[in-house]
Design an enzyme around this catalytic site. Structure first.
Site, PDB file in Angstrom:
ATOM      1  N   CYS A  63      13.073 -98.244 -16.901  1.00  0.00           N
ATOM      2  CA  CYS A  63      12.118 -97.143 -17.035  1.00  0.00           C
ATOM      3  C   CYS A  63      10.727 -97.648 -17.377  1.00  0.00           C
ATOM      4  O   CYS A  63      10.576 -98.725 -17.948  1.00  0.00           O
ATOM      5  CB  CYS A  63      12.596 -96.189 -18.124  1.00  0.00           C
ATOM      6  SG  CYS A  63      11.561 -94.730 -18.263  1.00  0.00           S
ATOM      7  N   CYS A  66      10.268 -95.026 -21.521  1.00  0.00           N
ATOM      8  CA  CYS A  66      10.940 -95.396 -22.774  1.00  0.00           C
ATOM      9  C   CYS A  66      11.366 -96.849 -22.680  1.00  0.00           C
ATOM     10  O   CYS A  66      12.496 -97.208 -23.008  1.00  0.00           O
ATOM     11  CB  CYS A  66      12.137 -94.494 -23.018  1.00  0.00           C
ATOM     12  SG  CYS A  66      13.315 -94.548 -21.673  1.00  0.00           S
ATOM     13  N   HIS A  70      15.127 -99.246 -24.064  1.00  0.00           N
ATOM     14  CA  HIS A  70      16.165 -99.979 -23.315  1.00  0.00           C
ATOM     15  C   HIS A  70      16.177-101.445 -23.734  1.00  0.00           C
ATOM     16  O   HIS A  70      17.237-102.065 -23.857  1.00  0.00           O
ATOM     17  CB  HIS A  70      15.905 -99.873 -21.809  1.00  0.00           C
ATOM     18  CG  HIS A  70      16.194 -98.518 -21.265  1.00  0.00           C
ATOM     19  ND1 HIS A  70      17.469 -98.034 -21.136  1.00  0.00           N
ATOM     20  CD2 HIS A  70      15.376 -97.531 -20.835  1.00  0.00           C
ATOM     21  CE1 HIS A  70      17.422 -96.807 -20.643  1.00  0.00           C
ATOM     22  NE2 HIS A  70      16.164 -96.480 -20.456  1.00  0.00           N
ATOM     23  N   ARG A 499      14.526 -89.215 -25.646  1.00  0.00           N
ATOM     24  CA  ARG A 499      15.226 -88.111 -24.970  1.00  0.00           C
ATOM     25  C   ARG A 499      16.684 -87.954 -25.370  1.00  0.00           C
ATOM     26  O   ARG A 499      17.369 -87.064 -24.870  1.00  0.00           O
ATOM     27  CB  ARG A 499      15.111 -88.280 -23.453  1.00  0.00           C
ATOM     28  CG  ARG A 499      13.725 -87.966 -22.960  1.00  0.00           C
ATOM     29  CD  ARG A 499      13.417 -88.614 -21.626  1.00  0.00           C
ATOM     30  NE  ARG A 499      11.986 -88.556 -21.392  1.00  0.00           N
ATOM     31  CZ  ARG A 499      11.102 -89.360 -22.016  1.00  0.00           C
ATOM     32  NH1 ARG A 499      11.514 -90.281 -22.847  1.00  0.00           N
ATOM     33  NH2 ARG A 499       9.815 -89.210 -21.799  1.00  0.00           N
ATOM     34  N   SER A 522      18.954 -89.004 -20.192  1.00  0.00           N
ATOM     35  CA  SER A 522      18.808 -88.047 -19.088  1.00  0.00           C
ATOM     36  C   SER A 522      20.056 -88.013 -18.213  1.00  0.00           C
ATOM     37  O   SER A 522      20.242 -87.065 -17.454  1.00  0.00           O
ATOM     38  CB  SER A 522      17.554 -88.357 -18.262  1.00  0.00           C
ATOM     39  OG  SER A 522      16.400 -88.133 -19.042  1.00  0.00           O
ATOM     40  N   CYS A 569      15.343 -93.315 -15.580  1.00  0.00           N
ATOM     41  CA  CYS A 569      16.352 -93.795 -16.526  1.00  0.00           C
ATOM     42  C   CYS A 569      17.743 -93.363 -16.103  1.00  0.00           C
ATOM     43  O   CYS A 569      18.695 -94.138 -16.173  1.00  0.00           O
ATOM     44  CB  CYS A 569      16.094 -93.195 -17.904  1.00  0.00           C
ATOM     45  SG  CYS A 569      14.984 -94.157 -18.905  1.00  0.00           S
TER      46      CYS A 569
HETATM   47 NI1  NFE Z   1      13.008 -93.130 -18.846  1.00  0.00          NI
HETATM   48 FE1  NFE Z   1      14.619 -92.628 -21.564  1.00  0.00          FE
HETATM   49  C1  NFE Z   1      14.269 -91.819 -23.033  1.00  0.00           C
HETATM   50  C2  NFE Z   1      15.987 -93.600 -22.200  1.00  0.00           C
HETATM   51  S1  NFE Z   1      15.791 -91.388 -20.449  1.00  0.00           S
HETATM   52  S2  NFE Z   1      12.675 -92.175 -20.606  1.00  0.00           S
HETATM   53  O1  NFE Z   1      13.947 -91.329 -23.892  1.00  0.00           O
HETATM   54  O2  NFE Z   1      16.798 -94.232 -22.612  1.00  0.00           O
HETATM   55  O3  NFE Z   1      16.590 -90.262 -20.731  1.00  0.00           O
END
Ligand code: NFE
Ligand code: MG
Length: 592
Positions: A63, A66, A70, A499, A522, A569
């Site tokens: 991503c 965020c 990760h 998220r 997500s 993501c």
């Molecule tokens: Ni791509 Fe993320 C967040 C993660 S996605 S933004 O917050 O992990 O749901």
């Protein structure tokens, strides 16, 4: 009268590519809904065969929003596999990088991705600047502060700027709204406050992003976290770096307290009727009877927990956000989360597989089966079959929602002193009942409360870091000998991203990665139906919503935005051969 089919593809003001199909009845009430990712990418596959110490830097590329979250989860999964404990400074620095991401990400979400679902920009042009200043004082008063934007002249100046755009026919960033839709409920003055803060938040979020770079080295995609600790020794040693962090934080917090929170009170109050339109009483909601207000959805809330507050160990420390799961909105009960109960199902996702698999054994084998034949010029999703690139995560054979609302609900259910205090203070000041939380508005309000909690916690953590360094503890890395750690092992990094709940699972054999799976917030929220035909959180949240004008599905977008979708993501598989995977009609209005 027949039912109508609404397609929104793409949903804009999100990260990635998301399509929503909704079916409305003769009263324009949504009776069925489907969430589909139309994008196909691939990081988990790329990680196979790699040195585990490199996973973080690669996994972070899942991503662009965020990123650091990760990065950290991936590093933690490898630390878990190698049984490595990090030093205190590393724990605090990681909290500071993550916490900075939260405040920046949440602010950008509220103003730049979500606010225009509540704020009618065109209506702001007819506002009276003097009355606007009065209105701003009123909502700041509810939050117990003075307004960030004070005085009619500032509002007038912003109004003139927007009027100039409109006159030249260049609405630009405000070009494609459903302006004038009757489900916009703010007064012209309230709309002008929203527009003013939208523009100011552009600058504020830039400075909040700088905070991530102080200890992270850069942004997006920080680079100072390594297996065993962090590398930003100089920044910890140098009081000027911590002072700069504190200054940026103080400026950002001023905006959070004096603009963001008051604006959420304003929107929450003006749209409270929607949040409270459930037929169920709060007691019934608490007993799992009936659904919440507009956007309520699944009412099963999960948090893995995150932000360690001490150094007693990865799964033993006190946490800023407690871990737990609440079923049916019943906050009188909360259960522990056990990662063994997590699985991913692909019955309705474009992957091969015939049963839900735990992420340690997860597979990512694409199997695209296309959309239906065109009717009325539109190819619809084949919703009885596979219809999304997002898998369907399942916890203990239940679909759950994750995110800021889940964290606040679990925190209150756990009787966490800090979270309960902030949530109750918010509701009391706004004169809002607890049941307001189980709705689209509630999701948005929970994110604002969480931003405030985080801004205040960041001050505590930066002081803790400064005190620790001043006391002479400059350890940032736990030394380990890669040649001596177990080469056949596995590990998990389970924590919270802005998220929601995020897990990375890694299997290692002969010192190399043999399987890697990330189950992302997500994915939990945007996943399609599962093997039992049960809806994901986005889908469930749309049921029962009344749409004022099917040609302007403002209400659908508002509820979906309240989750802050990040589809990059949610899907993380790349088709390296570059073949065409589907043809999608792009219609930013809607198609019936
Ligand atoms: Ni791509 Fe993320 C967040 C993660 S996605 S933004 O917050 O992990 O749901
Ligand atoms: Mg995954």
């Amino acid at each position: 009268m027949s039912k109508k089919h609404i397609v929104i593809d793409p949903i804009t003001r999100i990260e990635g590519h998301l399509r929503i199909e909704a079916v409305i009845d003769e009263n324009n009430t949504i009776v069925d809904a489907y969430s589909a990712s139309t994008m196909f990418r691939g990081i988990e596959t790329i990680l196979k065969g790699r040195d585990p110490r490199d996973c973080g830097l690669l996994a972070m590329r899942i991503c662009g929003v965020c990123t650091g979250t990760h990065y950290q989860r991936s590093i933690e999964a490898v630390e878990d596999a190698f049984n490595i404990t990090i030093p205190k400074n590393a724990r605090i620095v990681r909290n500071l990088i993550q916490g900075s991401l939260y405040v920046q990400d949440h602010l950008v979400h509220f103003y730049h991705l979500h606010a225009l679902d509540f704020v009618d920009v065109v209506s702001a042009l007819s506002a009276d600047p003097a009355k606007t200043a009065e209105e701003a004082r009123k909502w700041a008063g509810v939050a117990g502060v003075t307004p960030y934007t004070d005085g009619p002249s500032e509002f007038k100046e912003i109004q003139d700027r927007v009027a100039k755009f409109v006159k030249q026919g260049r609405l630009g960033i405000f070009g494609n709204g459903y302006w004038g839709n009757k489900h916009y409920k703010l007064t012209p003055e309230q709309n002008l406050i929203g527009v003013a803060h939208y523009l100011k938040a552009l600058d504020i979020q830039r400075d909040l992003a700088k905070m991530q770079a102080i200890f992270g080295g850069k942004n997006p995609h920080p680079q100072s976290i390594v297996v065993g600790g962090v590398t930003c020794v100089q920044d910890i040693e140098n009081p000027a770096r911590i002072a700069l962090f504190n200054q940026l934080l103080a400026d950002g917090t001023k905006f959070i307290k004096q603009a963001y929170l008051p604006d959420v009170y304003m929107a929450g109050t003006m749209y409270a009727d929607e949040a409270l339109d459930s037929k169920a009483t709060f007691t019934e909601l608490m007993q799992g009877k009936g659904v919440g207000g507009t956007g309520g959805g699944l009412l099963n809330f999960m948090s893995y927990g995150d932000f360690r507050l001490d150094d007693t160990g990865f799964y033993h420390s006190a946490l800023l956000f407690p871990s737990g799961i609440v079923y049916d909105g019943d906050i009188s009960k909360v259960q522990d989360v056990e990662h063994e109960k997590i699985s991913e199902d692909v019955t309705h996702a474009w992957y091969e597989g015939d049963k839900p698999l735990h992420p340690y054994d997860g597979q990512t084998i694409p199997k695209y089966t296309g959309l239906d034949k065109r009717s009325d010029g539109i190819a619809y999703l084949k919703t009885d079959e596979k219809y999304s690139w997002i898998k369907s995560p399942i916890y203990n054979d239940t679909r759950v929602e994750v995110g800021p609302l889940a964290r606040m609900v679990v925190g209150v259910a756990r009787k966490d002193e800090r979270i309960t205090r902030y949530v109750m203070d918010f509701l009391k000041r706004g004169n809002l009942p607890v049941s307001v939380l189980f709705s689209t508005i509630g999701r948005t309000a929970a994110r604002a409360v969480e931003t405030l909690i985080m801004a205040d916690a960041l001050v505590e953590w930066s002081n803790e870091l400064a005190a620790n360094a001043a006391a002479g503890d400059l350890r940032t890395w736990t030394e380990f000998d890669f040649d001596k750690v177990s080469m056949n092992t596995k590990g998990v990094g389970l924590a919270e991203a802005p998220r929601g709940s995020l897990g990375h699972w890694v299997r290692i054999a002969n010192g190399l990665v043999t399987n890697y799976q990330a189950v992302v917030p997500s994915t939990w929220n945007a996943g399609p139906r599962d093997y039992k035909g049960r809806m994901g959180a986005y889908e469930a949240s749309l049921i029962g919503t009344k749409v004022a004008d099917p040609n302007q599905p403002l209400e659908i977008i508002r509820t979906i935005h309240s989750f802050d979708p990040c589809i990059a993501c949610a899907v993380h598989v790349v088709d390296t051969k570059g073949k065409e995977l589907g043809v999608y009609k792009i219609d930013t209005q809607c198609s019936i």
